[in-house]
Structure formats: C-alpha cells, structure tokens
Design a protein around this motif. Structure first.
Motif, short mmCIF file in Angstrom:
data_model
loop_
_atom_site.label_atom_id
_atom_site.label_comp_id
_atom_site.label_asym_id
_atom_site.label_seq_id
_atom_site.Cartn_x
_atom_site.Cartn_y
_atom_site.Cartn_z
N UNK A 1 43.06 11.45 -37.19
CA UNK A 1 42.08 12.04 -38.23
C UNK A 1 41.52 13.34 -37.37
N UNK A 2 41.09 12.60 -36.11
CA UNK A 2 40.03 13.64 -35.26
C UNK A 2 40.18 13.06 -34.04
N UNK A 3 40.19 14.06 -32.87
CA UNK A 3 40.13 13.74 -31.61
C UNK A 3 39.18 14.70 -31.00
N UNK A 4 38.66 13.82 -29.82
CA UNK A 4 37.67 14.48 -29.10
C UNK A 4 37.60 13.89 -27.72
N UNK A 5 37.40 14.80 -26.57
CA UNK A 5 37.12 14.21 -25.27
C UNK A 5 35.92 14.73 -24.96
N UNK A 6 35.18 13.45 -24.41
CA UNK A 6 33.97 13.72 -24.25
C UNK A 6 33.78 13.63 -22.54
N UNK A 7 33.45 14.84 -22.07
CA UNK A 7 33.44 15.09 -20.65
C UNK A 7 32.08 15.53 -20.00
N UNK A 8 31.04 15.20 -20.95
CA UNK A 8 29.72 15.97 -20.45
C UNK A 8 29.14 15.06 -19.29
N UNK A 9 29.61 14.04 -19.09
CA UNK A 9 29.21 13.32 -17.81
C UNK A 9 29.96 13.48 -16.66
N UNK A 10 31.17 14.18 -16.76
CA UNK A 10 31.85 14.63 -15.67
C UNK A 10 31.45 15.62 -14.81
N UNK A 11 31.25 15.21 -13.37
CA UNK A 11 30.78 16.19 -12.36
C UNK A 11 31.76 16.27 -11.14
N UNK A 12 31.26 17.01 -10.09
CA UNK A 12 32.02 17.19 -9.05
C UNK A 12 31.44 16.82 -7.57
N UNK B 1 22.77 15.30 -15.53
CA UNK B 1 23.91 14.90 -16.30
C UNK B 1 23.39 14.07 -17.49
N UNK B 2 24.24 14.25 -18.50
CA UNK B 2 23.75 13.28 -19.68
C UNK B 2 24.88 13.05 -20.61
N UNK C 1 20.81 15.62 -26.43
CA UNK C 1 19.56 15.05 -26.57
C UNK C 1 19.28 14.31 -25.01
N UNK C 2 20.10 13.66 -24.32
CA UNK C 2 19.72 12.88 -23.29
C UNK C 2 19.49 14.03 -22.22
N UNK C 3 20.38 15.14 -22.37
CA UNK C 3 19.90 15.88 -21.15
C UNK C 3 18.66 16.68 -21.12
N UNK C 4 18.26 16.98 -22.76
CA UNK C 4 16.90 17.57 -22.87
C UNK C 4 16.00 16.59 -22.38
N UNK C 5 16.04 15.20 -22.67
CA UNK C 5 15.07 14.25 -22.13
C UNK C 5 14.86 14.25 -20.73
N UNK C 6 16.03 14.53 -19.98
CA UNK C 6 16.14 14.23 -18.54
C UNK C 6 15.47 15.54 -17.90
#
Ligand SMILES: [Mn+2]
Length: 428
Positions: A323-334, A343-344, A348-353
C-alpha cells in the motif's frame, strides 16, 4: 453501561494520500465499532485532528460519521490535544463544539489563582466527566500546579478524568515524551483516567487513584508510530463497562492494514553491501496490501548513504503491491565523516539534539545587571530555554490558512509568539 475511549486519531496527518485515507478509515471503523458495541458515550482524549485546521475534505468525512453516531444518541466528550490546540487561534474543535457536535470536557475557571474544574454529567449514565486539555510541549504543567484538587476529590459518583499529557512515573514506556507531569498532580479517587498524547497503549491500576489508560494512537501519525505497529504494538481503543464502579475493560483492535517493518544494521558494512541486504529484504517481504517499512541505521565503513539507491529498493516493494513503502535512512552515516554531525530518527529528534547541544553552551554576558541576568537565565537557560525554543519553532512554523489575509496571519503569528515569550496576558 459502557463507554468508549479513543485518543490521538490525528485526522489530517500524513502527506501520502493512501496513508491519509487509511488513517481516516481507521477512525470511521472505530466509530462503527462503538455503535455495534452499543456504547452510551464516547470520550476522545485529544489530538482528534492533526492540526488546528486540517484538510476540510477529511474533516467533512469525519464529521459525517461523528454526526451519524451522535444522531443515534451517543454523545462525544472531547478535549484538545497538543496538535489541535493553539493559543489565540480558532481550532476546528471549537467550530465543531459550537455546532453542538461535541461537548468539551474542560469547563474551567480561575478562582483565587486556582484552576477550578466543573464536571460535565452524562445524562443517560450519570457518569461525571472532567479533565484538562493538552498544550503544545508541556505548557499544561502550569495548570496542573494550580489545580484545585480538593473539590474534584470531594465529588461523589462515577468519575472520569480526561487528560492529554505523559506521566512521569510511566516513563519506561513513554521515554520519547520528555515532558510529563507526576501522578501526584492528579486528583485521587477517580474511577477512570482517560489519557491521550502517549502514542502507545498503556493500562495501569494506580493505588489510591484508579484505572489509568492510554489507548495510544488509533493509527499513528509518524513513521515511528508505524514502526511500533510493525513491531507488534496494538492499535485500537478501549471499551469500559461500569455500574457504580468499572466492571470490565476491553481493548478493541482496529488494524485495517498490517505493517511490515524490518530494521537493518549497517555498522561496519560498505554502502554496496547494505544495498544488497536491503534489496534482499525487500524481495523477501510479503508486501502485498501492507505498509512496508525498512529502516537502516549505523555507520558505513565505506561509501556514503547517497551511494545507495533507496528508490530502486522502494520500487521493489511497490511492485509487490505494498500500500505504501518507505525506507528510513536518517540514522545512517559514514565513517568518512563527510555527513551530518547530528544523527536522529526523525526531525523532532534532530531538533532536540541540536537544541540540547546549544543549551549546554549557553552563556550569559557577565556584564549584565544581576536582575536582568537572572531573568534571562530563568527564560533561556537549560530546559526552559529548550522548551521555549521548541515552542517558538513550532509557533513560527505555522502556515497561512487558505483564505486567511496576510495581515491576519501575521497578527496570529505575532500573538502566538508574544504569548510564548510571556509578553502578553492571555485569557483562559
Ligand atoms: Mn498525539
């Protein structure tokens, strides 16, 4: 006698059309279920809508259903949440209350610097209902602190307290809600405490108080919510049977579509390896008619997150009729350290940090007068400063309503901002 308790429906959340529709359908199904279960009334503990003025086509459909239920003799008792409330702005809840569709639970007045709450009595069952609304980011604390608890505890009868905030003692399950009030702020001896704001289901008998329950989000308004659904969090609402005490509680599942969720650890893997793992996970996923969510987090040993073709992986899930697909990669770094320092999981989590970081390095000019210094410290240092910054961010981020004049919009933003800065008295 029985009532239903729903919370955090967040109608109007989601930009994606299908998720938006599913969210609404979940609400409609929940109300149908209330009618089938022959409830006497329905409590909605805040965040019925996702914003103060959500998409009117969704409001129309929701209102049609609410009206249909109400016309069968089932009244609605409702509070504001943190999302459908804004100081100095008219909320859709106000409009619907004025039309007689809802009864607002909060009937407060300030007497001798104390908040006095009146009970609303449900005519058919005699149940007595009162409570407090939510405010953005924990401003409700102030009201709890000056709440006239004694008069609430003295009242006889079957009593329900409706609220919209996290509770500090239940923190283990509510760690993602930094603001909360202690249970000692609540009046004791109510039969049922109908909670909202926390998006996970919690049900707890509290000594000297009574049964406290959060139904959680009905569908979910963020990807984090949907991830929790994918991990097995139940979504639905409560039905409570009572005579002069509660005789039975049941949780009614309203899960219109399954969520598939898989998390992949990218630590010490190369971008290419992670891409292969994601492709495999997507190919093996039985995505048909599901919301398919993949999440990848960790630190790549070689390559950058942008080397991974997330779109192609999403496409695999779409072709399998998700129905819907998404790949969350906001916490992926190098490890190459070219990317974000902060990272967050979400905005909201990034703002908080970032705000936490800045609050740590906050300094006041030592040359200032001590009175001014303490004023500034009180408003801007530590948690107060973080709260103010977050409130300002959300207040300054509001959008102009369709048809609203630029002048009125500017006035609304200015008034909200002055209110947050404590530069203006606001009528309760
Ligand atoms: Mn909510």
């Amino acid at each position: 006698m029985r009532f239903a308790h729903l919370g955090d429906c967040h109608i109007g959340a989601w930009r994606d059309k299908k998720l938006k529709e599913l969210n609404l359908q979940t609400f409609i199904t929940a109300l149908d279920s209330c009618v089938n279960q022959k409830v006497d009334f329905i409590i909605i503990s805040g965040d019925l809508f996702d914003t103060t003025l959500p998409d009117l086509s969704l409001v129309k459909k929701a209102v049609e259903k609410i009206k249909e239920v109400k016309d069968q003799g089932i009244p609605f008792y409702i509070t504001y949440g943190s999302h459908d409330f804004a100081p100095n702005a008219v909320s859709i809840i106000d409009i619907l209350t004025s039309s007689g569709l809802f009864t607002k639970v909060v009937d407060a007045k300030i007497v001798d610097e104390k908040v006095q709450l009146n009970f609303i009595q449900d005519l058919k069952t005699g149940a007595k209902i009162t409570g407090l609304s939510g405010r953005r980011l924990g401003l409700e604390k102030k009201y709890y602190n000056i709440l006239d608890i004694e008069s609430l505890e003295k009242e006889q009868g079957f009593k329900i307290f409706v609220f919209h905030n996290a509770i500090i003692e239940l923190r283990s399950k509510t760690a993602s809600y930094p603001e909360g009030v202690p249970i000692s702020c609540f009046p004791k001896g109510f039969d049922y405490y109908a909670g909202g704001h926390v998006h996970e289901k919690i049900e707890k008998e509290i000594t000297n108080y009574g049964l406290l329950a959060y139904p959680g989000a009905l569908f979910g308004s963020t990807f984090t919510d949907l991830e929790h659904t994918g991990k097995g969090e139940k979504r639905g609402f409560y039905i409570i049977d009572f005579d002069d005490k509660i005789t039975n509680t049941q949780f009614i599942d309203v899960n219109l579509s399954k969520v598939f969720f898989k998390q992949i650890n990218a630590d010490k893997k190369t971008a290419r390896q992670v891409e292969e793992i994601l492709k495999k996970a997507a190919s093996e996923c039985e995505a048909k008619d599901k919301i398919a969510l993949l999440k990848v987090a960790g630190e790549l040993s070689l390559g950058k997150p942008s080397d991974i073709n997330f779109n192609a992986i999403k496409q695999i899930l779409i072709e399998k009729q998700a129905i819907f697909a998404s790949i969350n990669h906001y916490s992926l770094s190098t490890e190459e350290k070219l990317e974000l320092k902060i990272k967050g999981e979400n905005r909201q989590e990034i703002e908080t940090k970032i705000l936490d970081d800045m609050a740590c390095s906050f300094k006041i000019d030592p040359a200032l007068e001590s009175e001014v210094k303490s004023k500034i410290e009180n408003k801007l240092a530590a948690q107060n400063g973080i709260n103010l910054a977050r409130n300002l961010l959300s207040s300054l981020g509001i959008e102009k309503n369709e048809g609203e004049k630029k002048k009125d919009f500017e006035k609304r933003v200015l008034q909200n901002t002055l209110h947050l800065l404590g530069l203006e008295e606001v009528e309760q």
